[in-house]
Every structure is written in structure tokens, then in C-alpha cells.
Design a protein around this motif. Sequence first.
Motif, mmCIF file in Angstrom:
data_model
loop_
_atom_site.group_PDB
_atom_site.id
_atom_site.type_symbol
_atom_site.label_atom_id
_atom_site.label_comp_id
_atom_site.label_asym_id
_atom_site.label_seq_id
_atom_site.Cartn_x
_atom_site.Cartn_y
_atom_site.Cartn_z
ATOM 1 N N UNK A 110 0.839 -1.199 0.000
ATOM 2 C CA UNK A 110 0.000 0.000 0.000
ATOM 3 C C UNK A 110 0.875 1.250 0.000
ATOM 4 N N UNK A 111 1.959 1.240 0.756
ATOM 5 C CA UNK A 111 2.880 2.377 0.769
ATOM 6 C C UNK A 111 3.491 2.632 -0.600
ATOM 7 N N UNK A 112 3.814 1.560 -1.326
ATOM 8 C CA UNK A 112 4.362 1.715 -2.675
ATOM 9 C C UNK A 112 3.329 2.304 -3.624
ATOM 10 N N UNK A 138 -1.134 11.564 3.781
ATOM 11 C CA UNK A 138 -1.635 10.753 2.684
ATOM 12 C C UNK A 138 -0.875 9.432 2.603
ATOM 13 N N UNK A 139 0.377 9.435 2.991
ATOM 14 C CA UNK A 139 1.179 8.222 2.990
ATOM 15 C C UNK A 139 0.961 7.400 4.251
ATOM 16 N N UNK A 140 0.757 8.052 5.381
ATOM 17 C CA UNK A 140 0.690 7.362 6.669
ATOM 18 C C UNK A 140 -0.642 6.672 6.905
ATOM 19 N N UNK A 141 -1.728 7.337 6.635
ATOM 20 C CA UNK A 141 -3.054 6.824 6.981
ATOM 21 C C UNK A 141 -3.417 5.526 6.252
ATOM 22 N N UNK A 142 -3.211 5.407 4.942
ATOM 23 C CA UNK A 142 -3.548 4.126 4.287
ATOM 24 C C UNK A 142 -2.707 2.959 4.803
ATOM 25 N N UNK A 170 1.126 12.639 -9.064
ATOM 26 C CA UNK A 170 0.325 13.854 -8.911
ATOM 27 C C UNK A 170 1.099 14.990 -8.236
ATOM 28 N N UNK A 171 2.293 14.725 -7.798
ATOM 29 C CA UNK A 171 3.163 15.684 -7.114
ATOM 30 C C UNK A 171 2.512 16.257 -5.854
ATOM 31 N N UNK A 172 1.801 15.387 -5.137
ATOM 32 C CA UNK A 172 1.228 15.754 -3.838
ATOM 33 C C UNK A 172 2.209 15.289 -2.771
ATOM 34 N N UNK A 180 1.376 7.112 -6.554
ATOM 35 C CA UNK A 180 0.312 8.095 -6.742
ATOM 36 C C UNK A 180 0.807 9.498 -6.393
ATOM 37 N N UNK A 181 1.544 9.625 -5.292
ATOM 38 C CA UNK A 181 2.073 10.936 -4.901
ATOM 39 C C UNK A 181 3.084 11.454 -5.913
#
Length: 89
Positions: free
Chosen positions: A31-33, A49-53, A42-44, A38-39
Motif C-alpha cells: 500500500x505504501x508503494x 496521505x502516505x501514513x493513513x492508508x 500527482x506531485x502531492x 500516486x504521490x
Amino acid sequence: MTPQVVLDILGEAFFLTVIIVVVIVGPSLAVGLIVSVFQAATQINEQTLSFLPRLVMTLTTIMMTGPWLLSRLTDLFNRLIYDIPHIIG
């Protein structure tokens, strides 16, 4: 008790530890990968956004595989406790 018996017991315990870690951490890494790709696309650059999922996936994995992992641990410890007379004697 011979050194080979001790090495067999430690090897089995180490293998079970590796299985537990892979089962819990593996889906979180996947999931982290996916979130990292995705980040990057989209350059977010939001840390949450990385920690919660990953947190949600880890908790879900523990809830789903927890009984199986606990049964594997109890099987190992029951076998060790029942084999104490054979190991010592």
C-alpha cells in the motif's frame, strides 16, 4: 540437550517470527508503494496521505490474520512445553 536441539528450536521460532513480520508488514509495504507512486504522479507531498492508508492496512491485516498468527504462536509454545521432558531428559 544437544546443540542441535537448541538450534532446531531457535530456527523454528525465528522462522515463525519472519512469517509474522511478513504477513503484517507485507501488505503495508504494498500500500505504501502504491501511495508513493500516486504521490509521485500527482506531485502531492502530503505526509498524512502516505501514513493513513498504511495504518489502516496494517490494522486490517492484524484483524484478519490475527487469529491464525495467534494459533501458530500457541501451537509452537504448546509443543515446546509438552517437549520439555524429552528435551531435558
